[in-house]
Design an enzyme around this catalytic site. Sequence first.
Site, short mmCIF file in Angstrom:
data_model
loop_
_atom_site.label_atom_id
_atom_site.label_comp_id
_atom_site.label_asym_id
_atom_site.label_seq_id
_atom_site.Cartn_x
_atom_site.Cartn_y
_atom_site.Cartn_z
N LYS A 76 37.42 -46.13 18.54
CA LYS A 76 38.32 -45.27 19.14
C LYS A 76 39.73 -44.88 17.86
O LYS A 76 40.13 -44.13 17.89
CB LYS A 76 39.50 -46.95 20.49
CG LYS A 76 40.98 -45.35 20.75
CD LYS A 76 41.01 -45.81 22.28
CE LYS A 76 42.85 -45.65 22.03
NZ LYS A 76 43.20 -45.81 23.46
N HIS A 84 -1.58 -26.16 33.62
CA HIS A 84 -0.26 -26.21 34.92
C HIS A 84 -0.49 -27.50 35.40
O HIS A 84 0.01 -27.06 36.48
CB HIS A 84 -0.38 -25.12 34.97
CG HIS A 84 0.36 -23.67 34.61
ND1 HIS A 84 1.52 -23.11 34.48
CD2 HIS A 84 -0.76 -22.86 33.75
CE1 HIS A 84 1.65 -22.30 33.74
NE2 HIS A 84 0.14 -22.64 33.82
#
Length: 530
Positions: A144, A290
């Site tokens: 922080k 595919h």
Amino acid sequence: MTSSANHSNLPVTRALLSVSDKTGILELAQFLHTQGVELLSTGGTAKLLADHQIPVIEVSKHTGFPEMMDGRVKTLHPKIHGGILGRRGTDDAVMAEHGIGRIDLIVVNLYPFEATVAKPDCSLEEAIENIDIGGPTMVRASAKNHAHVTIVVNPADYPRIQAEMQQEAGRISLDTRLDLAIKAFEHTAGYDGMIANYFGSRVAGGTPTAPVQFPRTFNLQMNKLQDLRYGENAHQQAAFYAETKPPLGSIASAVQIQGKELSYNNIADTDAALECVKQFEAPACVIVKHANPCGVAVGASLLEAYERAYQTDPESAFGGIIAFNRPLDAETAQRIVERQFVEVIIAPNPTPAAVAVVAAKKNVRLLSLEAWPAQAKPSLDFKRVNGGLLVQTADTALFDSLSVVTERQPTEPELNDLQFAWRVAKFVKSNAIVYAKNNMTLGVGAGQMSRVNSARIAAIKAEQAGLALIGAVMASDAFFPFRDGIDNAAKVGIKAVIQPGGSMRDQEVIDAANEQGIAMIFTGMRHFRH
Ligand SMILES: NC(=O)c1ncn([C@@H]2O[C@H](COP(=O)(O)O)[C@@H](O)[C@H]2O)c1NC=O
């Protein structure tokens, strides 16, 4: 990168080291000491440093408070957290008022919660004592306040810190601090996720030794491996994420040796080909297009396996993905690149000669992986739906039991082909029909809304490739609801069938097989794949 305008760039004068994984900590501490940095440290870390004659002040001496409650409280003190969280230039007066000195560099890694709970005999008490509280509190506080403070959670970053401090007279740049702060938040997020998963599956509904499969919330941390040029289509954005420790022999652990950048569809199709080829013991080749196998074969050599897999459907193999279960050799590589356009070749440890052959085709993506263990650990499958996520255990089983349900028993070669075809059908999108003979696919019907149409397509493919179906076998990923599937199979020459069974009209289907002289096996397990 940018951060708050109110940041400082003072040299590091005080550091706090508190690590469970002590890798590299002595070298770092020695370096910091030679830079004139005052070192604070918790019990075990302080002892290690002192034992190596590195001057260190115990946190308890700095705070005036002893470590207590078997280590539950060590660094949880305003002199530590004020020293971390104080905004330089804003909070100086209050820090001075309370005798709180700056702490500029925090080096912390956490109690080994993951390794502890992975032990089969880990008790709830042991798990609880391995939840680090003071560590994450310091990590989050430092992250922080990265405008003023550096947080390091990974020993791999120690050399980077040392190099920067050496070059910049003891300073660490804001960019580095921000980058390390992000790593710190990722680290605590992953750590808390593991704890939530543990309690969500072992306490809410389960027990420490018998966890429920699906925790109350699902906390998963994935690391970005790469941004992709686009997604399934050019207007979609995409990236590839991996587990922290992807299994050996997985697409996420594969290494690209050469070729164009992998696309989203390349990765999905390569995964499909790879997982299918893993089903076979003997040298095997799977060609995927595919997401469906369009040719699968086993051979005495990799070259033979490839030649046979290719024969199933040369048209679809164009631009396909080819996977092998043995190290790719130069002969096989040569045959592929001289014959066809291929998007991706993947194999365990291709030989240097094979790598040299593929190098002649710069665009072909060649991927290598470590040989995989026989029994890969089952993992979970996910499917995104709008507003939710479907989670299931992966489809790792093959069949429940093999029972012959017809008057005629399959012959030995038929039995072999039935098992081959069944393994392939598991990797074909539903409705799946696979025709096969002599360990080679002859026709694959995939992804149709009706099973009869999948069978028709498989037969058309065999005909197009000039492959006779007389004496071949058929695998179906789910049961036949009516006898027409068997009657049609008989018309094209199928002699044996493998399918799960379980239809209301099983008897009608068995009667059809008996009338047609077809041998049929029920597996008791369905393999839908969507
Ligand atoms: N309780 C605390 O205040 C506390 N402060 C730091 N730790 C952890 O203690 C470990 C280091 O302990 P030691 O230096 O005693 O080997 C680190 O993993 C650190 O994250 C703590 N332990 C648990 O919460």
